[in-house]
Design a protein around this motif. Structure first.
Motif, mmCIF file in Angstrom:
data_model
loop_
_atom_site.group_PDB
_atom_site.id
_atom_site.type_symbol
_atom_site.label_atom_id
_atom_site.label_comp_id
_atom_site.label_asym_id
_atom_site.label_seq_id
_atom_site.Cartn_x
_atom_site.Cartn_y
_atom_site.Cartn_z
ATOM 1 N N SER A 26 129.318 5.307 87.170
ATOM 2 C CA SER A 26 130.267 4.329 87.293
ATOM 3 C C SER A 26 130.824 3.605 86.183
ATOM 4 O O SER A 26 130.034 3.445 85.257
ATOM 5 N N ILE B 185 138.450 4.916 82.116
ATOM 6 C CA ILE B 185 138.150 5.702 83.612
ATOM 7 C C ILE B 185 138.516 7.075 83.243
ATOM 8 O O ILE B 185 137.910 7.955 83.691
ATOM 9 N N VAL C 1 136.180 10.411 84.075
ATOM 10 C CA VAL C 1 136.500 11.150 84.909
ATOM 11 C C VAL C 1 136.692 12.778 84.255
ATOM 12 O O VAL C 1 136.074 13.618 84.986
ATOM 13 N N PRO D 87 132.686 10.840 89.647
ATOM 14 C CA PRO D 87 132.835 9.504 88.766
ATOM 15 C C PRO D 87 133.358 8.409 90.048
ATOM 16 O O PRO D 87 134.087 8.437 91.002
ATOM 17 N N TYR E 251 134.744 4.042 90.152
ATOM 18 C CA TYR E 251 135.066 2.550 89.543
ATOM 19 C C TYR E 251 133.709 1.828 90.188
ATOM 20 O O TYR E 251 133.377 2.096 91.185
ATOM 21 N N CYS F 225 138.527 9.162 90.602
ATOM 22 C CA CYS F 225 137.330 8.595 90.976
ATOM 23 C C CYS F 225 137.219 8.858 92.507
ATOM 24 O O CYS F 225 138.218 8.971 93.317
#
Length: 347
Positions: free
Chosen positions: A178, A227, A231, A241, A243, A267
């Motif tokens: 995360s 991010i 990912v 993955p 958030y 995600c």
């Protein structure tokens, strides 16, 4: 480097064999519970029907004087609750904290048969995962567990981002990772006190159309790069993955926008720290019914994924077939758990 053929060997005599594939579980929201709060803890049976994952939080946001009470509360909550298909996770204290050893020993020893995932904070490299991996194997062997407990890493330091690929590949015990935007912002010396989301000063200006004319500006996402890196590392290694937290509970529109950006980038879920965010995560991380309907058209027109067809004026080929497969497979997972979405998707 461990030899490939040894990668899935148990790390302790009597420990369960590592999983070859992650369990197929819907994890749209990881809902945080402060287990030292008895009133909140008592709502766990009610939460089980509303969320995909219940997480007992032992780390940040738990005062030092409440750490032991939080640990005891999580153990009591786990023993008293039937979680069914809902995941039970624990965010333990950092590896270098005075609480980590007791967190791991007590949780595995007393609720290891119910605990699905240990979320580990401030992971900086594969060495951290190797330590947790070995320690969990020893505890699993000691307490006779029949299935391995998985590990979820929080990406919240600059060094962790730098080593994200190695972290994702460090162990077959890896569940996913995360984004931890608050600690990561501090680690990078970013000039923000926000927990996730955008910032009004992080912008680009449109070109000037005339001297002295007002120029349009656009707010940017400072987390896009991180991010995307996360990912890619997760997708390349078959882990998930997510958030992380969005700290402004009063701004539901911004929370939904940040969650949706993460969803579109790959995600599979996000943290929910407040009940109002559960509905947002459920809506965002469940594919749109119109998208599902169109994806099913593609699969129906190209059953084996080969060739090319025109659907509603758009060309579809093997690449879009794969995209459609992702959406329909997720929709089937959602429909299996949620009757309302099953009706929307017409499954």
């Amino acid at each position: 480097m461990k030899a490939p053929r040894r990668y899935f060997d148990p790390l302790a005599i009597g420990a369960p064999r590592p999983l070859l594939e992650l369990p197929l579980r819907l994890e749209r929201m990881i809902h945080f519970v402060p287990p030292h709060n008895e009133k909140v803890r008592a709502k766990a049976p009610e939460l089980v029907g509303q969320v995909d994952v219940v997480l007992g939080n032992l780390e940040d946001a738990i005062p030092a004087e409440s750490k032991q009470a939080a640990r005891e509360g999580l153990i009591a909550m786990a023993k008293a609750t039937d979680f069914g298909s809902t995941g039970l996770w624990a965010r333990v204290n950092a590896l270098n904290s005075p609480w980590f050893i007791d967190d791991m020993t007590r949780l595995v020893g007393e609720i290891g048969d119910k605990l699905d995932v240990v979320m580990a904070p401030k992971i900086e490299g594969e060495w951290d995962i190797h330590f947790i991996d070995q320690y969990l194997a020893l505890l699993e062997a000691r307490y006779g567990l029949k299935r391995p407990i998985l590990v979820h890493a929080i990406l919240e330091t600059a060094q962790g981002v730098n080593n994200v690929d190695a972290i994702a590949a460090a162990s077959p015990r890896m569940h996913g990772m995360s984004l931890g935007p608050a600690d990561l912002a501090a680690s990078r010396a970013m000039k923000t006190t926000r927990v996730g989301g955008g910032h009004p000063d992080y912008r680009v200006l449109a070109d000037a159309v005339a001297p002295h004319a007002e120029r349009v500006s656009f707010q940017q996402d400072p987390w896009h790069y991180t991010i995307a890196r996360m990912v890619d590392a997760c997708a390349a290694n078959g882990v998930k993955p997510f958030y992380g937290p969005f700290g402004d509970f009063s701004d539901q529109a911004a929370c939904e926008a940040q969650f949706r950006n993460a969803f579109l980038l790959g995600c599979v879920g996000a943290w929910t720290l407040h009940p109002s965010q559960i509905v947002i995560a459920k809506r965002v991380f469940s594919p749109d019914p119109a998208e599902v309907a169109f994806a099913r058209k593609i699969l129906a027109a190209m059953p084996d994924g080969s060739g090319a067809v025109m659907i509603d004026g758009k060309m579809q080929d093997d690449a879009t077939w794969k995209q459609a497969r992702v959406i329909v497979d997720l929709a089937r997972q959602v429909a299996a758990k949620d009757a309302d979405y099953a009706a929307l998707y017409r499954f």
